[in-house]
Design a protein around this motif. Structure first.
Motif, mmCIF file in Angstrom:
data_model
loop_
_atom_site.group_PDB
_atom_site.id
_atom_site.type_symbol
_atom_site.label_atom_id
_atom_site.label_comp_id
_atom_site.label_asym_id
_atom_site.label_seq_id
_atom_site.Cartn_x
_atom_site.Cartn_y
_atom_site.Cartn_z
ATOM 1 N N TYR A 80 -3.746 2.220 9.049
ATOM 2 C CA TYR A 80 -3.128 3.469 8.646
ATOM 3 C C TYR A 80 -4.064 4.651 8.891
ATOM 4 C CZ TYR A 80 -2.615 7.277 5.487
ATOM 5 O OH TYR A 80 -2.592 8.530 4.988
ATOM 6 N N ARG A 88 -12.094 -5.141 6.545
ATOM 7 C CA ARG A 88 -11.815 -5.907 5.335
ATOM 8 C C ARG A 88 -10.376 -5.689 4.879
ATOM 9 N NH1 ARG A 88 -12.329 -4.823 0.256
ATOM 10 N NH2 ARG A 88 -13.107 -2.744 0.691
ATOM 11 N N ASP A 89 -9.871 -4.489 5.101
ATOM 12 C CA ASP A 89 -8.539 -4.147 4.635
ATOM 13 C C ASP A 89 -7.704 -3.671 5.821
ATOM 14 O OD1 ASP A 89 -6.534 -3.796 2.890
ATOM 15 O OD2 ASP A 89 -7.697 -2.549 1.506
ATOM 16 N N PRO A 90 -7.091 -4.609 6.570
ATOM 17 C CA PRO A 90 -6.498 -4.234 7.857
ATOM 18 C C PRO A 90 -5.394 -3.198 7.760
ATOM 19 C CG PRO A 90 -6.018 -6.526 7.327
ATOM 20 C CD PRO A 90 -6.994 -6.045 6.308
ATOM 21 N N ILE A 91 -4.548 -3.239 6.709
ATOM 22 C CA ILE A 91 -3.462 -2.257 6.749
ATOM 23 C C ILE A 91 -3.931 -0.854 6.420
ATOM 24 C CG2 ILE A 91 -1.401 -3.700 6.589
ATOM 25 C CD1 ILE A 91 -1.178 -2.968 3.706
ATOM 26 N N SER A 92 -4.827 -0.712 5.456
ATOM 27 C CA SER A 92 -5.251 0.657 5.191
ATOM 28 C C SER A 92 -6.100 1.178 6.351
ATOM 29 C CB SER A 92 -5.940 0.808 3.841
ATOM 30 O OG SER A 92 -7.021 -0.037 3.736
ATOM 31 N N TYR A 151 5.843 -0.925 7.962
ATOM 32 C CA TYR A 151 5.062 0.282 7.718
ATOM 33 C C TYR A 151 5.947 1.487 7.966
ATOM 34 C CZ TYR A 151 1.241 3.593 8.772
ATOM 35 O OH TYR A 151 0.395 4.655 8.801
ATOM 36 N N PRO A 191 -17.242 -11.304 1.952
ATOM 37 C CA PRO A 191 -16.113 -10.491 2.444
ATOM 38 C C PRO A 191 -16.432 -8.996 2.553
ATOM 39 C CG PRO A 191 -15.375 -11.995 0.723
ATOM 40 C CD PRO A 191 -16.861 -12.161 0.823
ATOM 41 N N ILE A 192 -17.335 -8.488 1.739
ATOM 42 C CA ILE A 192 -17.633 -7.053 1.833
ATOM 43 C C ILE A 192 -18.346 -6.701 3.146
ATOM 44 C CG2 ILE A 192 -17.738 -6.723 -0.663
ATOM 45 C CD1 ILE A 192 -20.810 -6.472 -0.346
ATOM 46 N N MET A 219 0.837 -1.192 0.000
ATOM 47 C CA MET A 219 0.000 0.000 0.000
ATOM 48 C C MET A 219 0.874 1.245 0.000
ATOM 49 S SD MET A 219 -2.681 1.175 2.935
ATOM 50 C CE MET A 219 -1.498 1.896 4.033
ATOM 51 N N ALA A 235 -17.257 -7.716 6.090
ATOM 52 C CA ALA A 235 -16.302 -7.731 7.207
ATOM 53 C C ALA A 235 -16.101 -6.306 7.721
ATOM 54 C CB ALA A 235 -14.982 -8.316 6.747
ATOM 55 N N PHE A 236 -15.997 -6.162 9.046
ATOM 56 C CA PHE A 236 -15.798 -4.830 9.620
ATOM 57 C C PHE A 236 -14.413 -4.298 9.309
ATOM 58 C CE2 PHE A 236 -19.475 -5.739 12.384
ATOM 59 C CZ PHE A 236 -20.171 -4.570 12.131
#
Lengths: 326, 75
Positions: B50, B43-47, A79, B37-38, A46, B40-41
């Protein structure tokens, strides 16, 4: 997405608008695992950039998650962020900051019956700040898998230094410890709707102010002077959040959330957000609107009437009255 | 007093549920949408991590986001 502070009316941009722009570019390769509650295997790269509220944050991030056998999942994350802030502090004392932070984390999730145990470690380093955090969590599904409860604990050790003219000051070393306890329940309400309630208490002890920032005070009719900030040595915060997600008939999801925050420094915060997720073929489109509002900490002031006006002095913009729409 | 009543109520509820297990009102075969999957609370852990971090840099509020982090980058 461009937004402005305008009391939840996105079409009028007020003059002192605080604009928050978030850009997140993410590439993700996730392979769905069979019916299990372990997180799915994935590799993510990302690049992110955020610009708003006088702060710019940008940098890359990499996450790899791999399953070992059927019961264990291991994840590693790297990160970096580059934070730079040109705040109002610049006008009075030299505190525009540029900071590079590197964060490494390693975590493991173990599936055991209807429970998942998580364990992890995070190290975050900056030139003048090092944070080590260990965390443990457990989640358990109940009542025919309609309910999931979870608990978590984390402990953080922070080593705070001070840079003087770009060099670490050998005479300055301070410590701060953080502990956090969290609990959550998520509940399937209908075949299309799920609700989650999360609560977290965080308590900090030690050196909590900035080693750089100063406060302003009045010395005469037209003159001002600066002195160091003075902060309490403890801070405890409570936050509770309720989120709901609804599956729409055309395969899309709508999400609504609210969080209430309060701490022992007198800050109250409200966060409300609304999200929409829409898959188109291999792509997934996410959009969200978030509104945040906080009251200032009891001891925050932009300008104090005299030197040593109170036991605690702060001019941190994080503790000021603030609202923002993203 | 109220706390005791609440505790009593809670223990009664737990006791009752132990005797007659709660029937899942959303049957396993009805969970296709929930399992998408949409839904999921996180869904995109890294973003998500961040974005949570960015907000933490600028705002006093913290916690109850479902993630965890270390350090701030905001001295």
């Amino acid at each position: 997405m461009q937004t402005a502070d305008s009391r939840l009316t996105p079409f009028t941009i007020s003059r002192r608008a605080r604009v928050g722009v978030a850009l997140v570019l993410a590439w993700s390769a996730a392979s769905m695992s069979p019916a299990t509650v372990l997180p799915e295997e994935r590799a993510d790269v990302m690049y992110h950039r955020y610009d708003g509220g006088d702060v710019t944050v940008s940098g890359p991030s990499v996450l790899v998650r791999k399953n070992v056998g059927e019961k264990l999942s291991i994840a590693a994350n790297y990160y970096t962020d580059f934070v730079s802030s040109a705040s109002i502090d610049v006008q009075t004392s030299a505190s525009p900051y540029d900071e590079t932070r590197n964060q490494y984390s390693l975590s493991a999730d173990l599936l055991n019956g209807k429970s998942v145990y998580s364990l992890g470690y995070i190290r975050s380093s900056e030139s003048d700040y090092q944070a080590d955090t260990a965390f443990f969590g457990v989640s358990q599904s109940l009542f025919g898998d309609l309910t999931t409860i979870s608990f978590g604990y984390r402990y953080g050790d922070n080593d705070i230094g001070r840079n003087v003219a770009g060099v670490l000051d050998p005479d300055f070393n301070e410590q701060m410890k953080t502990q956090g306890f969290s609990a959550g329940v998520s509940q399937v309400l209908t075949r299309n709707m799920i609700l989650a309630l999360n609560y977290e208490v965080v308590t900090d002890e030690g050196f909590l102010r900035s080693p750089y920032r100063s406060v302003r005070y009045i010395t005469g009719p037209t003159t001002q002077a600066l002195q160091s900030e003075a902060y309490p040595r403890t801070r405890t915060s409570n936050a509770a959040a309720l989120r709901g997600k609804y599956f729409l008939p055309w395969r899309a999801a709508a999400e609504l959330g609210y969080r209430y925050y309060r701490d022992t420094w007198g800050v109250r915060g409200h966060t409300a957000d609304l999200g929409y997720t829409h898959p188109i073929g291999k792509w997934t489109l996410d959009g969200s609107v978030r509104y945040y509002r906080q009251d200032r900490a009891d001891f925050y002031r932009d300008l104090y009437p005299r030197r040593d006006f109170a036991n605690f002095l702060s001019r941190d913009k994080e503790l000021a009255t603030y609202d923002n729409l993203t | 007093m109220r706390a005791r009543l609440l505790l009593l109520g809670l223990s009664l509820a737990i006791g009752a549920s132990a005797c007659s297990p709660i029937e899942p009102w959303v049957k396993p075969y009805e969970r296709e949408n929930i399992a998408d999957p949409i839904m999921a609370f996180n869904r995109d852990p890294i973003s998500q991590a961040y974005i949570d971090h960015v907000y933490e840099v600028r705002e006093a509020a913290r916690g109850a986001t479902g993630g965890s982090g270390g350090g701030c980058g905001c001295n």
